[in-house]
Design a protein around this motif. Sequence first.
Motif, PDB file in Angstrom:
ATOM      1  N   LEU A  27       0.800  -1.222   0.000  1.00 22.62           N
ATOM      2  CA  LEU A  27       0.000   0.000   0.000  1.00 22.62           C
ATOM      3  C   LEU A  27       0.834   1.274   0.000  1.00 22.62           C
ATOM      4  CD1 LEU A  27      -2.664  -1.057   2.648  1.00 22.62           C
ATOM      5  CD2 LEU A  27      -2.943  -0.995   0.159  1.00 22.62           C
ATOM      6  N   LEU A  28       2.007   1.215   0.603  1.00 24.44           N
ATOM      7  CA  LEU A  28       2.812   2.411   0.818  1.00 24.44           C
ATOM      8  C   LEU A  28       3.406   2.925  -0.479  1.00 24.44           C
ATOM      9  CD1 LEU A  28       3.833   4.212   3.147  1.00 24.44           C
ATOM     10  CD2 LEU A  28       5.864   2.774   3.217  1.00 24.44           C
ATOM     11  N   SER A  29       3.169   4.193  -0.759  1.00 26.38           N
ATOM     12  CA  SER A  29       3.749   4.814  -1.943  1.00 26.38           C
ATOM     13  C   SER A  29       5.133   5.361  -1.627  1.00 26.38           C
ATOM     14  CB  SER A  29       2.845   5.941  -2.435  1.00 26.38           C
ATOM     15  OG  SER A  29       3.455   6.635  -3.484  1.00 26.38           O
TER      16      SER A  29
END
Length: 82
Positions: A27-29
């Motif tokens: 999920l982490l950009s």
Amino acid sequence: MAKTPAQRKKEQRERDKLSAEEREARLLSRRIVTDLYHNTDAALKRSMTRAKIDEEQDLISRLIHGSDRLTDEQLEALIKHS
């Protein structure tokens, strides 16, 4: 083409098997690390108290999404008065 209930359930089981770190990695950009001066930190803490939000990241995310909904003119006015 729409997924069948069986396909959705299979994908959910695969997601459930992931560790917390693996879920976050998906999920982490990106991660932003910033230094805050005393007055800015105090303003952050006041805003958290006023909004009844305990996590800095939660408040910052909400502020980012809120500012993204502003018109260009509203955003410019907000930034100029800060």
